[in-house]
Write a protein that holds these residues in place. Structure first.
Motif, PDB file in Angstrom:
ATOM      1  N   TYR A  13       0.834  -1.199   0.000  1.00 31.15           N
ATOM      2  CA  TYR A  13       0.000   0.000   0.000  1.00 31.15           C
ATOM      3  C   TYR A  13       0.874   1.257   0.000  1.00 31.15           C
ATOM      4  CZ  TYR A  13      -4.081  -2.866   0.725  1.00 31.15           C
ATOM      5  OH  TYR A  13      -5.087  -3.799   0.552  1.00 31.15           O
ATOM      6  N   VAL A  14       0.646   2.100  -0.998  1.00 29.67           N
ATOM      7  CA  VAL A  14       1.400   3.349  -1.148  1.00 29.67           C
ATOM      8  C   VAL A  14       0.551   4.498  -0.621  1.00 29.67           C
ATOM      9  CG1 VAL A  14       2.387   4.982  -2.796  1.00 29.67           C
ATOM     10  CG2 VAL A  14       2.692   2.506  -3.118  1.00 29.67           C
ATOM     11  N   VAL A  15       1.132   5.312   0.259  1.00 28.46           N
ATOM     12  CA  VAL A  15       0.429   6.476   0.792  1.00 28.46           C
ATOM     13  C   VAL A  15       0.621   7.639  -0.180  1.00 28.46           C
ATOM     14  CG1 VAL A  15       0.196   8.062   2.717  1.00 28.46           C
ATOM     15  CG2 VAL A  15       0.821   5.672   3.130  1.00 28.46           C
ATOM     16  N   TYR A  16      -0.473   8.133  -0.709  1.00 19.74           N
ATOM     17  CA  TYR A  16      -0.420   9.197  -1.713  1.00 19.74           C
ATOM     18  C   TYR A  16      -1.232  10.392  -1.197  1.00 19.74           C
ATOM     19  CZ  TYR A  16      -0.925  11.567  -6.238  1.00 19.74           C
ATOM     20  OH  TYR A  16      -0.907  12.480  -7.269  1.00 19.74           O
ATOM     21  N   VAL A  17      -0.638  11.599  -1.249  1.00 23.90           N
ATOM     22  CA  VAL A  17      -1.309  12.802  -0.755  1.00 23.90           C
ATOM     23  C   VAL A  17      -1.482  13.787  -1.906  1.00 23.90           C
ATOM     24  CG1 VAL A  17      -1.231  14.732   0.852  1.00 23.90           C
ATOM     25  CG2 VAL A  17      -0.298  12.507   1.540  1.00 23.90           C
ATOM     26  N   GLU A  18      -2.672  14.301  -2.026  1.00 20.78           N
ATOM     27  CA  GLU A  18      -2.992  15.267  -3.084  1.00 20.78           C
ATOM     28  C   GLU A  18      -3.582  16.518  -2.441  1.00 20.78           C
ATOM     29  OE1 GLU A  18      -6.496  14.783  -5.920  1.00 20.78           O
ATOM     30  OE2 GLU A  18      -4.800  14.126  -7.172  1.00 20.78           O
ATOM     31  N   THR A  19      -3.012  17.684  -2.764  1.00 19.86           N
ATOM     32  CA  THR A  19      -3.525  18.942  -2.219  1.00 19.86           C
ATOM     33  C   THR A  19      -4.723  19.397  -3.033  1.00 19.86           C
ATOM     34  OG1 THR A  19      -1.290  19.566  -1.560  1.00 19.86           O
ATOM     35  CG2 THR A  19      -2.930  21.312  -1.595  1.00 19.86           C
ATOM     36  N   CYS A  20      -5.795  19.770  -2.340  1.00 18.63           N
ATOM     37  CA  CYS A  20      -7.034  20.178  -3.016  1.00 18.63           C
ATOM     38  C   CYS A  20      -7.470  21.550  -2.494  1.00 18.63           C
ATOM     39  CB  CYS A  20      -8.136  19.157  -2.766  1.00 18.63           C
ATOM     40  SG  CYS A  20      -7.654  17.459  -3.140  1.00 18.63           S
ATOM     41  N   PRO A  21      -6.836  22.634  -2.961  1.00 19.80           N
ATOM     42  CA  PRO A  21      -7.165  23.980  -2.445  1.00 19.80           C
ATOM     43  C   PRO A  21      -8.590  24.414  -2.742  1.00 19.80           C
ATOM     44  CG  PRO A  21      -5.744  24.126  -4.378  1.00 19.80           C
ATOM     45  CD  PRO A  21      -5.787  22.683  -3.992  1.00 19.80           C
TER      46      PRO A  21
END
Length: 362
Positions: free
Chosen positions: A337-345
């Motif tokens: 499992y890869v932890v992926y973070v996406e910024t959503c302003p």
């Protein structure tokens, strides 16, 4: 008798001419600003000689100063040719009062109040037959003494991105605030009050500050006189009560390390992966390849979670996500499992508020 009268008339005429000449010289000299002794103090012939001497006393020029401390000012000026000495004056209650005489071209004024603005003039004189004959006054020179050392500096309030400083009031024009930035003291602000709030600081960070008082010569110039620096105070800003990008980065790193630790099946079967055309020298390279390659667009994910920008307690959120990772591995142990973070302003499809979107990709 007739000869006597003639002789007397001639004598009277000669004295009259000398007296007239003295009066004319005195009038001319007064136009230059020189001070002439009173006629009743001397004979008319002596007055004529002094008037002539006074006319040759030059005006003092080049008057400048150096503030030595919070109670002393040293005055300096250019030498006047032929002068016997100089008299120094300081203004008080609208008048220039004599401070003293000196032979040289410098004079130190002592016992002045701290942080006070003073005005000075100087004029040269010649001593003629025991009398001082003065030249013109110099131009006025304005300066000030230094303020005292600031005392009582303390940190009165600490926030996540600000520190409020306060101190004891002393006589001065304003106070200058300094911050230690990368080992060098830099002036960061000034105030006329006895407190100052330093803003735009990083949370959970240590800072050092000091101050000193400033006295300006007058409102039209930028000639400043400073007191000695205060002692140094140290303040550490509070940890932010809002989640920042740095918090998210730290959380991602912690969750990634936790996911690698839980990927037991992957670690046990890594050497068999060559069968599937995967050729990496180390398990670390394999993990890094997946973390850099997988995105929500080209991979699969079990769910997506969001954290609003104004949320709090990153430690509690990290703990919850660790439990979720552990649950995912129990459901499907043969993946990583890869932890992926996406910024959503502008918000996310599952959360309209500005947020971070967290994916567990596989």
């Amino acid at each position: 008798m007739g000869n006597y009268r003639e002789s007397g008339e001639v004598l009277f005429m000669k004295n009259g001419m000398k007296k007239t000449a003295a009066v004319v010289m005195a009038a001319m000299l007064m136009g230059t600003g020189a001070v002439v002794p009173a006629a009743e103090d001397m004979g008319i012939f002596s007055q004529t000689a002094i008037v002539a001497e006074a006319a040759s006393v030059g005006k003092v020029t080049g008057l400048k100063s150096k503030t030595l401390s919070n109670s002393e000012i040293q005055l300096k000026w250019s030498k006047v040719k032929g002068a016997s000495g100089y008299t120094v004056y300081m203004r008080k209650n609208g008048k220039y009062n004599k401070l003293g005489d000196c032979k040289g071209t410098s004079y130190t004024v002592k016992k002045l109040p701290n942080a006070t603005r003073e005005n000075f003039k100087v004029r040269a004189y010649k001593t003629v037959k025991g009398k001082k004959v003065y030249g013109e006054y110099s131009a006025n020179w304005n300066t000030a003494t230094n303020p005292q050392t600031c005392k009582g500096l303390k940190v009165s309030k600490v926030g996540t991105d600000s520190v409020k400083l306060s101190w004891t009031k002393i006589g001065c024009t304003n106070y200058r605030i300094y911050q230690n930035i990368k080992g060098k003291w830099k002036e960061i602000g000034k105030t006329t009050g006895t407190s100052y709030t330093v803003k735009k600081l990083a949370p959970a960070t240590k800072y050092q500050f000091k101050i000193r008082a400033c006295k300006q010569d007058d409102k039209k110039t930028n000639n400043n006189h400073y007191g000695k620096y205060s002692g140094v105070v140290t303040a550490t800003t509070k940890k932010s009560d809002k989640i920042t990008q740095a918090d998210i980065d730290a959380m991602k790193a912690e969750l990634t390390a936790y996911s690698r630790e839980k990927a037991t099946y992957i670690k046990e079967h890594y050497t068999e992966f060559w069968k599937y055309g995967i050729d990496y020298n180390t398990l670390e390279e394999y993990f890094s390849m997946l973390e850099n390659k997988l995105t929500p667009e080209n991979g699969s994910y079990s769910d997506v979670y969001t954290i609003p920008f104004d949320d709090k307690n990153i430690d509690e959120i990290t703990k919850i996500f660790k439990e979720q990772i552990e649950y995912e591995y129990k459901q499907d142990s043969n993946v990583y499992y890869v932890v992926y973070v996406e910024t959503c302003p502008n918000g996310h499809r599952i959360n309209p508020k500005p947020c971070w979107a967290i994916y567990f990709l596989y």
